[in-house]
Design an enzyme around this catalytic site. Structure first.
Site, mmCIF file in Angstrom:
data_model
loop_
_atom_site.group_PDB
_atom_site.id
_atom_site.type_symbol
_atom_site.label_atom_id
_atom_site.label_comp_id
_atom_site.label_asym_id
_atom_site.label_seq_id
_atom_site.Cartn_x
_atom_site.Cartn_y
_atom_site.Cartn_z
ATOM 1 N N HIS A 264 21.620 6.802 -12.591
ATOM 2 C CA HIS A 264 21.977 8.178 -12.930
ATOM 3 C C HIS A 264 23.180 8.690 -12.156
ATOM 4 C CE1 HIS A 264 18.389 7.900 -15.216
ATOM 5 N NE2 HIS A 264 17.695 7.616 -14.132
ATOM 6 N N LYS B 192 14.895 22.584 -17.282
ATOM 7 C CA LYS B 192 15.185 21.745 -18.456
ATOM 8 C C LYS B 192 14.417 22.229 -19.683
ATOM 9 C CE LYS B 192 17.582 19.472 -15.633
ATOM 10 N NZ LYS B 192 18.725 20.322 -15.345
ATOM 11 N N GLU C 129 9.438 13.760 -24.939
ATOM 12 C CA GLU C 129 10.564 13.550 -25.840
ATOM 13 C C GLU C 129 10.515 12.161 -26.419
ATOM 14 O OE1 GLU C 129 14.308 15.872 -24.250
ATOM 15 O OE2 GLU C 129 14.607 13.709 -24.170
ATOM 16 N N ARG D 227 28.987 23.978 -14.241
ATOM 17 C CA ARG D 227 30.021 23.858 -13.209
ATOM 18 C C ARG D 227 31.194 23.064 -13.785
ATOM 19 N NH1 ARG D 227 26.187 19.722 -12.372
ATOM 20 N NH2 ARG D 227 27.172 17.703 -12.655
HETATM 21 C C1 MV4 Z 1 16.609 10.061 -22.035
HETATM 22 C C2 MV4 Z 1 16.869 8.697 -22.313
HETATM 23 C C3 MV4 Z 1 16.345 8.176 -23.467
HETATM 24 N N1 MV4 Z 1 15.590 8.937 -24.283
HETATM 25 N N2 MV4 Z 1 15.861 10.782 -22.893
HETATM 26 C C4 MV4 Z 1 18.441 10.123 -17.655
HETATM 27 C C5 MV4 Z 1 18.794 11.293 -16.794
HETATM 28 C C6 MV4 Z 1 18.285 12.471 -17.533
HETATM 29 N N3 MV4 Z 1 19.042 13.638 -17.275
HETATM 30 C C7 MV4 Z 1 18.194 12.042 -18.938
HETATM 31 N N4 MV4 Z 1 18.165 10.626 -18.946
HETATM 32 C C8 MV4 Z 1 17.798 9.944 -20.044
HETATM 33 N N5 MV4 Z 1 17.064 10.643 -20.951
HETATM 34 C C9 MV4 Z 1 15.354 10.208 -23.972
HETATM 35 N N6 MV4 Z 1 14.616 10.940 -24.793
HETATM 36 C C10 MV4 Z 1 17.651 7.969 -21.417
HETATM 37 C C11 MV4 Z 1 18.111 8.588 -20.276
HETATM 38 C C12 MV4 Z 1 18.905 7.767 -19.418
HETATM 39 C C13 MV4 Z 1 20.265 8.036 -19.232
HETATM 40 C C14 MV4 Z 1 20.889 9.121 -19.822
HETATM 41 C C15 MV4 Z 1 22.219 9.356 -19.609
HETATM 42 C C16 MV4 Z 1 22.945 8.505 -18.817
HETATM 43 C C17 MV4 Z 1 22.346 7.431 -18.207
HETATM 44 C C18 MV4 Z 1 21.000 7.181 -18.410
HETATM 45 C C19 MV4 Z 1 20.412 6.070 -17.799
HETATM 46 C C20 MV4 Z 1 19.092 5.831 -17.998
HETATM 47 C C21 MV4 Z 1 18.339 6.681 -18.799
#
Ligand code: MV4
Length: 649
Positions: A236, A117, A201, A293
């Site tokens: 997720h 990442k 972040e 993918r």
């Molecule tokens: C975040 C966020 C809020 N702020 N980053 C969750 C999985 C990971 N790949 C990234 N995720 C998130 N990153 C920042 N800076 C909130 C999430 C997140 C989320 C993102 C996409 C879809 C569903 C989610 C559910 C909870 C938190």
């Protein structure tokens, strides 16, 4: 290169999906299977199939050596990895290339670059893709991370650099909590991903997940194919996806599309990819990650662009240019996808296993079902519990949603607990129609989405009438009383142990029953494979499934299995004891026998009344009455013994 034969290194719906396109294009297909999948749909669909190994994925679908052996033995030109399993494994992509077999996906180095990442973020930031204020450097000292955290400001998010699926993520509200959060996140990241590198972040509280489908060929062309909103997720795990993402201005869409093309160009991409973004309330977007993918949710993009993305993958893997230029890609209508899982929303979404005893899909315009199972198949704990994807299409978003709600109502699933009613409630929710989408959607509306099911009584009446009609209502006294209408008495029990005492009185064109102080008029309307009931002049109808365990009624709130509680011919002492107990709270109306009486099996012993109906307790075996603990008129609790009976020697 001419791809004549493709090996699909996957199972389930995606293997079937890839085989469909190969067949359409005249490409021969080779399926692979584990011992659990010998009779699976993807094996039956393919031209040939090879066993990989035991059910465990590690010993079958993840066995790269075995896959390459099979690929060579079968004369395969290319391997499609699907999603999951080896689809984002750079070593496998490289091993295919080294063996002279085309890997249908990007080159190994592009997969590897997006696997980290922090490395991905560094590359994307350099390429000009918008980023959240953050730190993804190599200096992992507490001092440096604290300095960077203060620059970013709070609340902020600590993420595992090699993480995924939200594991190792920590929200930090204020500076004092940072030290502890770093320590915990490092430990989690180390144990889950074998690497404790972290990144920081700015934290967005209720973002949307919007992603862009990109495609690249080997001739320097990169395009984007619309965008998708995948905000409705649970832990997720995506649950509902749609294309295009609602509410975005044309300018924002183009900006996101162009940023995604830059992202692909930055890593010399090839094939299908997805660039994921967080979208804040002001409509600003920030790079989250890139998936190298074809994704689960690709069908919504196919429906709004009219393109077959697997065909695009095959073309690009064969070295051909992209089928369309950016200007030629048109987006029309709207598509919604839901993922049907074998899981129990009422039990914290515990994965469910079992046999798909009944499985019928909706038919009609604007509905597509992608599945890897057929009726009678088992869902095991070895693999992902997804049963199918339902995808609806319409001229506009509301039409696509209406078709989805309708399609979900037409699904017939019995034998296994699924999230079907949960999906129905999400897609029928006003907040979904209003496109009020964000990553907290399910949590925000959990009360409405997880409310207990609807009134089951009408279904119980329908089952009772069906049992009477078919003459298999067992020992139910269906007696004619002098100067009184015919009556029938049944006691049903659902799979949760809820009991339904039903007293039916014959009426002109059917029956009546008393319910909550009202008289309800019932008539059965025979129909194959469905239960139909006319209830106070309103015809109701549900699909049903019969087996040894009872009649399962497929109610909109989920399947409910009813079985008749019988009191005769029962074998075990436990059942016999139960037969002599009050089936529910009520009043003892009459003791029909005396202590010391010899009684025969099936003889009526005691009458009780509960919920305005009489219920007769009969002898489960021949014997002698040794006690009658209650006087007539006594209140008796559910489960209390009403008669003691000593069996005949
Ligand atoms: C975040 C966020 C809020 N702020 N980053 C969750 C999985 C990971 N790949 C990234 N995720 C998130 N990153 C920042 N800076 C909130 C999430 C997140 C989320 C993102 C996409 C879809 C569903 C989610 C559910 C909870 C938190």
């Amino acid at each position: 290169m001419n791809i004549k034969k493709v090996l699909i290194a996957n199972r389930g719906e995606i293997a079937c999906r890839v085989i469909d396109t190969c067949r359409r294009l005249g490409i021969a297909t080779v399926a692979v299977y584990s011992d659990a999948d010998r009779h699976a749909r993807h094996v039956a669909l393919a031209d040939e199939a090879f066993r990989l190994g035991p059910a465990e994925a590690r010993l079958s679908y993840l066995d790269t050596e075995r896959l390459l052996t099979v690929a060579k033995a079968s004369g395969t030109d290319a391997i499609h990895p699907g999603y999951g399993f080896l689809s984002e494994n750079p070593d496998f992509a490289q091993a295919c290339a080294d063996a002279g077999i085309a890997f249908i996906g990007p080159r190994a180095d592009a997969i590897a670059k997006m696997g980290s990442k922090s490395a991905a973020k560094a590359i994307m930031a350099k390429a000009g893709v918008p980023m959240l204020p953050g730190y993804h450097g190599d200096d992992q000292s507490d001092q440096r991370l604290t300095e960077e955290a203060n620059k970013i400001g709070y609340p902020l998010l600590v993420k595992a650099a090699f993480g995924g699926g939200g594991k190792g993520m920590r929200i930090v509200e204020k500076a004092e909590q940072l030290g502890a959060a770093l320590a915990t996140a490092r430990r989690e990241a180390q144990s889950a991903f074998g690497n404790d590198q972290l990144l920081l972040e700015r934290y967005l509280t209720a973002p949307r997940h919007v992603e862009v489908q990109v495609f690249a060929d080997d001739h320097g062309n990169v395009v984007y194919l619309s965008d998708r909103d995948c905000s409705i997720q649970r832990r997720h795990q995506k649950v509902v996806e749609e294309a295009p993402a609602p509410g975005l201005s044309d300018a924002l869409r183009a900006e996101m599309g162009e940023a995604s093309v830059k992202a692909a160009q930055a890593i010399n991409y090839l094939g299908a990819g997805t660039v994921e973004y967080l979208l804040d309330e002001q409509g600003r977007f920030y790079f989250m990650e890139m998936n190298t993918r074809l994704q689960v949710e690709h069908p919504v993009t196919e429906l709004v662009t009219g393109q077959d993305l697997v065909a695009w993958q095959l073309a690009v893997a064969a070295g051909e240019p992209l089928p369309l230029s950016q200007e030629q890609i048109k987006v029309q209508g709207h598509a919604v996808e839901v993922r049907l899982y074998a899981e129990d929303p009422q039990r914290d979404f515990l994965p469910a296993t079992g046999t798909l005893a009944r499985l019928r899909w909706p038919e009609g315009d604007g509905v597509r079902v992608d599945t890897g199972v057929i009726e009678g198949d088992a869902i095991t704990a070895y693999y992902d519990p997804m049963i199918a994807k339902l995808i609806s299409f319409g001229d506009d978003r509301l039409m696509a949603i209406r078709r989805m709600v309708q399609a979900l109502g037409q699904c017939e699933l019995a034998g296994i607990t699924t999230n079907l009613p949960f999906l129905h409630r999400i897609t029928d929710h006003p907040a979904f129609a209003a496109a009020d989408l964000h990553t907290g959607f399910i949590e925000q509306h959990s009360d409405a989405l997880l409310a207990p099911s609807q009134d089951a009584w009408p279904a119980a009446w329908a089952v009772a009438l069906a049992l009477l009609q078919q003459g298999d209502s067992g020992d139910v006294p269906l007696g004619w009383r002098l100067n009184a209408p015919a009556r029938a008495q049944l006691l049903l029990e659902d799979e949760h142990g809820e009991r339904y005492p039903i007293l039916l009185t014959a009426a002109d064109h059917g029956w009546t029953t008393e319910h909550n102080g009202d008289t309800v008029q019932l008539a059965q309307v025979p129909c194959r494979n469905r239960l139909r009931l006319e209830l106070n002049g309103h015809l109701k109808s549900w699909p049903c499934h019969r087996d040894e365990q009872g009649i399962t009624v497929l109610l909109p709130g989920g399947p409910l299995r009813f079985a008749q509680v019988t009191h005769q011919g029962e074998q075990s002492q436990g059942d016999a004891d139960k037969a002599l107990q009050a089936p529910m709270n009520g009043t003892l109306v009459a003791n029909l026998v005396n202590v010391g009486d010899a009684v025969s099996a099936g003889q009526a012993l005691v009458v009780m009344e509960a919920m305005k109906m009489e219920y007769t307790i009969s002898a489960p075996f021949a014997g002698t009455v040794t006690a009658l603990p209650f006087a007539e008129g006594a209140q008796v609790a559910d489960g209390t013994a009403l008669v003691a009976l000593e069996a005949e020697a």
